[in-house]
Design a protein around this motif. Structure first.
Motif, short mmCIF file in Angstrom:
data_model
loop_
_atom_site.label_atom_id
_atom_site.label_comp_id
_atom_site.label_asym_id
_atom_site.label_seq_id
_atom_site.Cartn_x
_atom_site.Cartn_y
_atom_site.Cartn_z
N CYS A 174 -9.36 -2.53 2.19
CA CYS A 174 -9.72 -1.57 1.14
C CYS A 174 -11.18 -1.73 0.71
O CYS A 174 -11.85 -0.75 0.37
N GLU A 223 -7.21 4.32 -0.44
CA GLU A 223 -6.15 4.34 -1.45
C GLU A 223 -4.77 4.45 -0.81
O GLU A 223 -3.81 3.86 -1.30
N VAL A 281 -3.57 5.02 -7.71
CA VAL A 281 -4.22 6.10 -6.96
C VAL A 281 -4.67 7.20 -7.92
O VAL A 281 -5.84 7.59 -7.96
N TYR A 335 -9.56 -2.19 -5.75
CA TYR A 335 -8.44 -2.46 -4.85
C TYR A 335 -8.55 -3.85 -4.21
O TYR A 335 -7.54 -4.50 -3.94
#
Length: 490
Positions: free
Chosen positions: A18, A28, A87, A108
């Motif tokens: 990520c 995501e 998200v 993330y």
């Protein structure tokens, strides 16, 4: 051991990918997929433990019994729901220019590393490594608390780091004292700090050293768990962190810190012939008592939920302190129920904060009119966390209350009921005030991002269904965890 390896590798790989992938939409979705894979790995491990036998390996550095598997299960479930919710939440923050696209990649990265550090704590056998794991959760989660880089969030992260580090230092001393309690038995054996080794020899440990060890561990890990009076970092951290992070902090980090306390408690309580329970009863009731005035005069929705977490950590500690089959069953059940209800509340609060552009309670009204879905779920979750029937938290609180009367802890149980009623009154006033009333004219009747709304329905299912029906397999799992807390060896 394959499940354990996957459980620890998946969050690390997901975090790095990520961070490195620059296309946000790919990143995501990748992080949701990684969290889902971790659910499968965690539930597979839990299934093997609950329905077969504890898992051990890596030269006995890894040991997962019912207590560890239960915590793993909570971490992967709440972690997945939070990743799904993130998200929509992060998309909204980018759209509102609260953060940029590059910063979302760091979110993330730290989020999945945070999940990974908590999983490490849950599967290690060595108490020294458990201490290292809990210290890592502090370092990683502090970056998430300071995510917005505002003055208030940096101050909250700094306070969290300082108090967490002081607490962890106390816990380290406690673990050293626990080692000294069995030094004449194990010598310099490399397994002398393994939980399995200490638990087997608990009755032979030096009682004076074990008592000192437990007090230091209770204060140390209790700081991370939010037990009063070591809880001062918690309202600031929960209030300033992104809402999905607040949900994970409250839903599973606090449980993970309590997990460290309970690992030592099972050893010490056996060594002291049950006398360690009085300390958990005291800290449990004190945590509830401290919560009351802060709930009654609260102005910030996320701080109110944070103080509610202090209350519920106190309830869990009280349930374990009361002990017996019923008290321990209620405490373990409450760990699960609080995690689901409180994470749901933080997710709903995140939607509300983004819609109203404020965390101030006096600026939020008419949620049911402006956000019918989120508002309804927020109201249900609030009633649940306040212990209202027929929702899940009522079941576990009633079980702990019944155990208190059954075991003869009359004064403690009456105080428990009194504090619950007072906190219910305070929260009810603010929840009704926010849910009903006139909505601001400038706000249109519309939910926030569909990802953020859809994620609410997973914990909502647990909050509603488990208040009405406890499946036999879930009942069996809770019994096994309670058996481990009694000092039993599966």
């Amino acid at each position: 051991m394959r499940d354990v390896s996957l459980l620890l590798i998946i969050p690390m790989v997901t975090a790095v990918l990520c961070w490195r992938i620059k296309q946000n939409r790919i990143g995501e979705k990748l992080q949701v997929a990684g969290a889902l894979l971790n659910v499968f790995a965690g539930l597979s491990l839990a299934w093997n433990v609950f329905f077969h036998a504890p898992v051990t390996g890596w030269h006995r550095l890894i040991y997962v019994d019912a207590l560890g598997a239960f915590n793993v299960m909570l971490i992967v479930l709440i972690g997945f729901i939070a990743s799904l919710y993130s998200v929509g939440y992060i998309r909204h923050e980018i759209a509102e220019k609260m953060i940029n696209a590059e910063k979302s990649r760091y979110y993330y990265l730290w989020f999945h590393l945070f999940i990974g550090t908590m999983l490490v704590v849950s599967v290690v056998n060595n108490l020294g490594l458990l201490w290292v794991g809990i210290e890592l959760t502090t370092l990683v989660s502090a970056l998430l608390v300071a995510f917005y880089r505002k003055e208030t969030s940096l101050e909250a992260a700094w306070k969290y780091l300082i108090m967490g580090s002081v607490g962890i230092a106390f816990a380290l001393l406690g673990i050293i004292f626990l080692y000294l309690s069995g030094a004449n038995l194990f010598g310099e054996n490399t397994e002398s700090l393994n939980w399995t080794t200490l638990n087997r020899a608990a009755e032979q440990l030096n009682p004076q050293w074990t008592l000192i060890a437990f007090i230091f561990v209770l204060v140390g890990f209790g700081t991370k768990a939010g037990l009063a009076p070591m809880h001062f970092w918690l309202p600031d951290a929960h209030s300033e962190a992104p809402s999905p992070v607040s949900a994970v902090l409250s839903g599973v980090l606090l449980n993970t810190a309590l997990y460290g306390v309970f690992r030592v408690y099972t050893i010490v309580n056996t060594a002291l012939d049950g006398k360690a329970s009085v300390y958990l009863i005291f800290f449990g009731l004190f945590s509830m008592a401290v919560t009351v005035p802060f709930i009654l005069v609260q102005h910030d929705i996320k701080r109110m939920l944070a103080y509610s977490s202090v209350e519920h950590m106190g309830i869990i500690a009280l349930g374990v302190g009361i002990g017996g089959t019923l008290g321990l069953y209620g405490a373990v059940l409450h760990m699960f129920h609080h995690s689901m209800a409180k994470s749901l509340l933080f997710f709903a609060a995140g939607n509300i904060n983004q819609k109203y552009h404020s965390k101030r309670i006096e600026r939020i009204s008419g949620i049911l009119k402006t956000m019918p879905v989120t508002g309804s779920i927020f109201l249900i979750a609030a009633f649940a966390i306040m212990g209202t029937p027929p929702f899940n938290v009522f079941v576990s609180e009633f079980t702990i209350m019944s155990a208190g009367f059954q075991k003869g802890h009359l004064t403690a149980t009456i105080l428990f009921v009194l504090f619950v009623v007072l906190i219910f009154s305070g929260m009810m006033y603010y929840v009704v005030r926010m849910s009903f009333g006139e909505a601001p004219s400038k706000l249109e009747k519309k939910e926030v991002d569909r990802w953020s709304t859809a994620a609410l329905f997973i914990p909502l299912l647990a909050v509603v269904v488990l208040g009405l029906y406890v499946p036999p397999f879930f009942h069996k799992m809770i019994q096994q965890v309670a058996f481990v807390l009694q000092g039993g060896k599966l």
